[in-house]
Design an enzyme around this catalytic site. Sequence first.
Site, mmCIF file in Angstrom:
data_model
loop_
_atom_site.group_PDB
_atom_site.id
_atom_site.type_symbol
_atom_site.label_atom_id
_atom_site.label_comp_id
_atom_site.label_asym_id
_atom_site.label_seq_id
_atom_site.Cartn_x
_atom_site.Cartn_y
_atom_site.Cartn_z
ATOM 1 N N GLU A 87 0.772 -1.343 0.057
ATOM 2 C CA GLU A 87 -0.117 0.208 -0.047
ATOM 3 C C GLU A 87 0.914 0.936 -0.233
ATOM 4 O OE1 GLU A 87 -2.354 -2.950 3.665
ATOM 5 O OE2 GLU A 87 -0.058 -2.917 2.031
ATOM 6 N N SER B 83 17.166 -44.031 -7.033
ATOM 7 C CA SER B 83 16.452 -42.745 -7.931
ATOM 8 C C SER B 83 16.458 -41.626 -9.497
ATOM 9 C CB SER B 83 15.497 -42.462 -6.956
ATOM 10 O OG SER B 83 15.929 -41.300 -6.617
ATOM 11 N N ARG C 274 10.852 -25.768 -4.554
ATOM 12 C CA ARG C 274 11.262 -25.549 -3.802
ATOM 13 C C ARG C 274 11.888 -23.826 -3.576
ATOM 14 N NH1 ARG C 274 16.636 -29.412 -5.603
ATOM 15 N NH2 ARG C 274 15.827 -31.051 -5.036
ATOM 16 N N LEU D 200 19.735 -30.063 -2.622
ATOM 17 C CA LEU D 200 18.572 -29.378 -2.665
ATOM 18 C C LEU D 200 18.523 -28.093 -2.165
ATOM 19 C CD1 LEU D 200 16.776 -31.681 0.761
ATOM 20 C CD2 LEU D 200 16.728 -31.987 -1.797
#
Length: 351
Positions: free
Chosen positions: A46, A162, A178, A198
Site C-alpha cells: 500500500e 532414483s 523449492r 536441495l
Amino acid sequence: MSEALRLAEKALFTTSPNPRVGCVIVQNNEIIGRGYHVKAGESHAEVIALKEAGSKSEGSDVYVTLEPCSHTGRTPPCVDALIKAKVKKVFIAMQDPNPLVSGQGIQKLKEAHIEVEVGVMEAQAQQLNIGFVSRMTKKLPYVRAKLAASLDGKTALHNGKSQWITGDAARADVQYWRASSCAIVTGIGTVLYDNPKLSVRLYENARQPLRVVIDSELKIPLDANILHEKPLLVVYANDKQKKLSQLKALGIECVQLDDNGKVNLSAVLKMLAEREINEVWLEAGEGLNGAFLNANLIDELIIYYAPVILGSEAKGMFTLPPYENLENKISTTLMDHRWVGQDLRMRFKLK
C-alpha cells in the site's frame, strides 16, 4: 484485484515470513499506483502504491490482496497511510488471518469514513498465502510432499537409486516449488542414497530455504553435500553415532526432538512454525513420506508421474502400516493436473 494478485505473486520467493501482498490504486477508471511487498522489513504494498500515486490518491479506490495492517511491526501501519491519503474506498481480497489483528484494519478504515468491501477474489488470495494462513490459524506450516514416480507408483530402484526418474522439465518445475517454500525437509535415507544439496538454482533472487534433515541417529556423513548448504538444521532423536559434537564444530545447528528413538515430526512442524516458516516442501523417500502421511501432517501431494515402469521390487511412495479394511484408506481430492514435459504432474489435497 487480479492485477494486485499478479503483483503480489512477483514476490513469491522473497517475502517470507511475511505474506505476499499486492496493491493497485485507481482514480477515474485509471490505475495511478501499483505496489507489492518485496521483503520483510521493506515497505508494504500500500505504501509503495500510494507513493506512486502521489496527490492523486485522494478520493481514489484501493485494491489490496490482504487487509491493511493496523499494528506497528517492522514497518508502520498501512491503514494509517491510507487514511492520511484520504482514499475513498478500499477493496480487500481477504482479512488478515492473524486472530490477534484480524478485522482491526477494516474497522479503523470504517471509523475514518472510508468505504470497505471484503472478499473480492478471496479464494485466489488465500491460495497465494496458504502457508501464512496455516501458520496464523493452525500454528503449523503448510506441508507439500513432492514425489517423482513411475507409472506403477515406484520412486526408486530396490537399491535406492532414483536419479533420474522424471525429465528435465519436471526437475525445473521442482525448482519453482523449492524457491516458493520457506523450508525443505528431507530424511537421512535421501541424504545417504542421493547426497543432494536441495538448493534453489534456477531463480537468482530467491532466498535459499532452510534445509531440514530428519536424522534420528545422526547417521549423516560429515562430507554430505547438504552440510555445505546454509541455512541448515539437523533434527535428531539420539546421538548413537557420536557425531553431535563434530556437527556442531562444523557450525551445523542440531535440535533434539526424541519420541522413543524417533524424531517427533509433529514437534518439528510446530518448531518450524515458531521460526516463522510458512510453507514446507517435503522431498524425501518412502519412509519419511509414510511417517508424515500416517501422522496426518501432509496438506498436499505433488506427484510427477514419469512414463516408465520400474517393477514390483522397486521402492514405493509411502511406507505405511497394513490396512485390513478399505475404511482405513487415505482419501484425497485432485486439485490440478498438467503435463510438465513428458511427465504428468498431479496435485492432491489431503482430506
